[in-house]
Enzyme design. Structure first.
Site, short mmCIF file in Angstrom:
data_model
loop_
_atom_site.label_atom_id
_atom_site.label_comp_id
_atom_site.label_asym_id
_atom_site.label_seq_id
_atom_site.Cartn_x
_atom_site.Cartn_y
_atom_site.Cartn_z
N ALA A 254 -1.65 13.46 2.50
CA ALA A 254 -2.85 12.62 2.38
C ALA A 254 -2.53 11.24 2.94
O ALA A 254 -2.38 10.27 2.21
CB ALA A 254 -3.29 12.53 0.92
N GLY B 112 -4.27 9.61 5.42
CA GLY B 112 -5.39 8.98 6.11
C GLY B 112 -6.20 10.00 6.90
O GLY B 112 -5.84 11.18 6.99
N HIS C 221 -24.54 -5.22 -26.37
CA HIS C 221 -23.33 -5.06 -27.18
C HIS C 221 -23.44 -3.79 -28.01
O HIS C 221 -24.50 -3.56 -28.59
CB HIS C 221 -23.14 -6.26 -28.10
CG HIS C 221 -21.98 -6.10 -29.03
ND1 HIS C 221 -20.68 -6.26 -28.61
CD2 HIS C 221 -21.93 -5.73 -30.35
CE1 HIS C 221 -19.87 -6.03 -29.64
NE2 HIS C 221 -20.60 -5.70 -30.70
P1 NAD Z 1 -5.65 6.20 2.69
O1 NAD Z 1 -5.67 5.38 3.89
O2 NAD Z 1 -6.43 5.78 1.50
O3 NAD Z 1 -4.15 6.38 2.18
C1 NAD Z 1 -3.15 6.92 2.98
C2 NAD Z 1 -1.80 6.46 2.42
O4 NAD Z 1 -0.79 7.19 3.07
C3 NAD Z 1 -1.53 4.98 2.68
O5 NAD Z 1 -1.11 4.38 1.49
C4 NAD Z 1 -0.46 5.00 3.75
O6 NAD Z 1 0.40 3.90 3.68
C5 NAD Z 1 0.25 6.30 3.42
N1 NAD Z 1 0.99 6.89 4.54
C6 NAD Z 1 0.62 6.94 5.85
N2 NAD Z 1 1.55 7.60 6.57
C7 NAD Z 1 2.52 7.99 5.69
C8 NAD Z 1 3.74 8.72 5.82
N3 NAD Z 1 4.14 9.20 6.99
N4 NAD Z 1 4.48 8.92 4.71
C9 NAD Z 1 4.08 8.44 3.50
N5 NAD Z 1 2.94 7.74 3.33
C10 NAD Z 1 2.16 7.53 4.41
O7 NAD Z 1 -6.07 7.68 3.16
P2 NAD Z 1 -6.42 8.99 2.35
O8 NAD Z 1 -6.02 8.86 0.93
O9 NAD Z 1 -5.91 10.11 3.16
O10 NAD Z 1 -8.00 9.00 2.41
C11 NAD Z 1 -8.67 9.00 3.69
C12 NAD Z 1 -9.98 8.29 3.61
O11 NAD Z 1 -10.90 9.03 2.83
C13 NAD Z 1 -9.84 6.93 2.96
O12 NAD Z 1 -9.87 5.95 3.96
C14 NAD Z 1 -11.01 6.79 2.07
O13 NAD Z 1 -11.90 5.84 2.58
C15 NAD Z 1 -11.69 8.15 2.06
N6 NAD Z 1 -11.72 8.61 0.66
C16 NAD Z 1 -12.45 7.88 -0.23
C17 NAD Z 1 -12.46 8.25 -1.55
C18 NAD Z 1 -13.23 7.42 -2.51
O14 NAD Z 1 -14.07 6.65 -2.09
N7 NAD Z 1 -13.01 7.54 -3.81
C19 NAD Z 1 -11.74 9.35 -1.98
C20 NAD Z 1 -11.00 10.05 -1.05
C21 NAD Z 1 -11.01 9.67 0.28
#
Ligand code: NAD
Ligand code: FAD
Length: 478
Positions: A276, A278, A451
């Site tokens: 997960a 991105g 409240h």
């Molecule tokens: P994200 O961008 O939220 O998080 C990805 C994480 O992975 C980051 O912290 C990043 O630093 C890390 N990362 C990247 N490459 C890595 C690696 N090689 N090794 C270890 N860590 C690494 O992305 P996501 O969680 O995949 O979600 C994708 C998108 O989907 C998000 O941008 C979000 O907007 C959307 N989403 C939203 C919700 C919500 O609104 N509640 C829920 C799920 C997804």
């Protein structure tokens, strides 16, 4: 069947289907083209959000929360529950039923509004010609006065952990495990990692989250991220920051992950691994070179603040354009574009798009963070209030977390709100309304809050901005 429309929308996710409905409501002849089909060959409407995103993940978050309540938290209410058991197949069936009900609802709404649904893979060419390739490889050409691109996004994959759909899965695979993995690895401590990691941790998995960055939730307000990190760790998520994955090996017994952390090489074996890290825009085959549409180096379509591309009459909305990848952001862009096509000067206030992580407790935010504002050199005042001092939070046993409100030091206008705690999403929505109406913290201070409610934490945080909180000792501001 017509081959020319006022508007063609490519993609039926929350950006595309909302745009199509709005266009039809405004009296325009509208078609929506969707490439995904279900087992019966019918268009699978609703995109990532309804099928493999927001809705199924929230269904599992809710089910797993109930399980955790039954197994961990009933005794403190004087309720004893015995023989709590888990039926994953039933949990998954419930999730799927909700997805079907909602996608069926979208189908009904499109039909009721007179939107034509076309199935196939669409590519935009020159002069707003759209070529659609159906399941039988037959190509049909449609044209429109306006074309709206809403093709969404897909998970990013990383070479050290190729998704095989079995041991190594993306978010879609993590929504349909048929058993609770004993040991679960998650790569990425972002929104998906935290939400889906929480689901399986609550159901009994030992969860290790490997995050490449040294900072937890770097885009969130630092104070809130720090508090949230402590809460998640207390809940059993083993989050390792600064962990760089170097490889993985799948065997009959699991998947072994190699990573470096704290200057040393490590390896861990898991039953399942969720990647997960991105999502990326799905734009590589969406338009031809002569369409006039262009993308940046990460594949996002270039648009102006009104979602118009560089090609006349071509618009792009949702996950394929700049800004957060959020369903509600895409939907509101869809409405704005429909109104602009219809000739209205519609606009979207991107400053007040809320973001939420649906863990328990939730983490939610709108506007700027304290560190962003300080970096900009803004003169600000900050008020925080802990849920531990809220009667309703005590009564519900939901005392973790706080509300933080940031305002301009001179004008008192609210610039941001950040919450970790019970009902954080709904509390932040109150601030979205306040910010949209250019409210000051004084406006909130003067309002009556029911409240006992969690909302009282918003009231108290607004009061705390000026050192006037009632149910807390106000410390002198430095
Ligand atoms: P994200 O961008 O939220 O998080 C990805 C994480 O992975 C980051 O912290 C990043 O630093 C890390 N990362 C990247 N490459 C890595 C690696 N090689 N090794 C270890 N860590 C690494 O992305 P996501 O969680 O995949 O979600 C994708 C998108 O989907 C998000 O941008 C979000 O907007 C959307 N989403 C939203 C919700 C919500 O609104 N509640 C829920 C799920 C997804
Ligand atoms: P999508 O929903 O991806 O829809 C695009 C549609 O276009 C798809 O149906 C696709 O098949 C179709 N398509 C693509 N290319 C073509 C083509 N060439 N021809 C025809 N059709 C095409 N966001 C939130 O706001 N809240 C959440 O709680 C939340 N939870 C999430 C949980 C998970 C696990 C995931 C993965 C995402 C989550 N998101 C959440 C993000 C949200 O799902 C997306 O931001 C949203 O779905 C984007 O909407 P969209 O319409 O731009 O694209």
């Amino acid at each position: 069947m017509s081959t020319h429309f006022d508007v063609i929308v490519i993609g039926s996710g929350p950006a595309g289907y909302v745009c199509a409905i709005k266009c039809a409501q405004l009296g325009m002849a509208t078609a929506v083209i969707e490439q995904a089909v279900d087992a019966k060959g019918q268009p699978e409407l609703g995109g990532t959000c309804l099928n493999v995103g927001c809705i199924p993940s929230k269904a599992l978050l809710d089910s797993s929360h109930r399980y955790a309540e039954a197994t961990l938290h009933m005794a403190e209410h004087g309720i004893s529950v015995s023989e709590v058991s888990l039926n994953i197949a039933d949990m998954m069936a419930r999730k799927q039923k909700i997805v079907s009900q909602l996608t069926g609802g979208v189908s009904g709404l499109l039909k009721h509004n007179g939107v034509e649904v076309i199935t196939g893979d669409a590519t935009l060419g020159a002069s707003r010609q759209v070529e659609v390739t159906g399941d039988d490889a037959q190509k049909l050409i449609y044209t429109a006065d306006n074309v709206v691109l809403a093709a969404g996004s897909e998970p990013i994959d990383i070479p050290p952990a190729p998704v095989d759909g079995d041991r190594i899965v993306d978010s879609t695979g993590a929504l349909c495990f048929d058993a609770v993995p004993e040991r679960l690895g998650v790569i990425g401590a972002g929104v998906i990692g935290l939400e889906l990691g929480s689901v399986w941790a609550r159901l009994g998995s030992e969860v290790v989250v490997l995050e490449a960055m040294d900072t937890f939730l770097p885009n969130m307000d630092e104070q809130i991220a720090k508090d949230a990190g402590k809460i998640f760790t207390k809940q059993g998520l083993d989050i390792r920051l600064g962990a760089r994955m170097t490889g993985s090996e799948v065997s009959g017994s699991g998947v072994t992950v190699a990573y470096s952390h704290d200057g040393a090489d490590h390896s861990e074996t898991f039953d399942k691994l969720i990647v997960a890290v991105g999502r990326r825009p799905r734009t590589n085959k969406l338009f031809s070179a002569d369409s006039g549409v262009s993308v940046d180096e990460r594949g996002f379509v270039f648009v102006n603040e009104y979602c118009a591309t560089e090609a006349p009459g071509v618009w792009a909305i949702g996950d394929i354009v700049r800004g957060p990848m959020l369903a509600h952001k895409g939907s509101e862009e869809g409405v704005m574009v429909a109104e602009r096509i219809h000739g209205k000067a519609a606009q979207l206030n991107y400053e007040v798009v809320p973001s939420i992580i649906y863990t328990h407790p939730e983490v939610a935010a709108v506007g700027k963070t304290e560190q962003e504002l300080r970096l900009e050199g803004a003169q600000i005042k900050v008020g925080t209030f802990p849920f531990a001092a809220i009667g309703r939070a005590q009564a519900s046993g939901e005392t973790d977390g706080l509300v933080k409100i940031i305002a301009d030091a001179d004008s008192d206008q609210i610039l941001g709100a950040h919450v970790v705690g019970p009902s954080a999403a709904d509390l932040v929505q109150q601030i979205v309304i306040a910010m949209e109406m250019a409210a000051s913290t004084e406006d909130l201070q003067l309002m009556v809050f029911g409240h006992p409610t969690m909302s009282e934490a918003v009231h108290e945080a607004a009061l705390a901005v000026d050192g006037r909180a009632i149910h807390m000792v106000n410390r002198p501001k430095r």
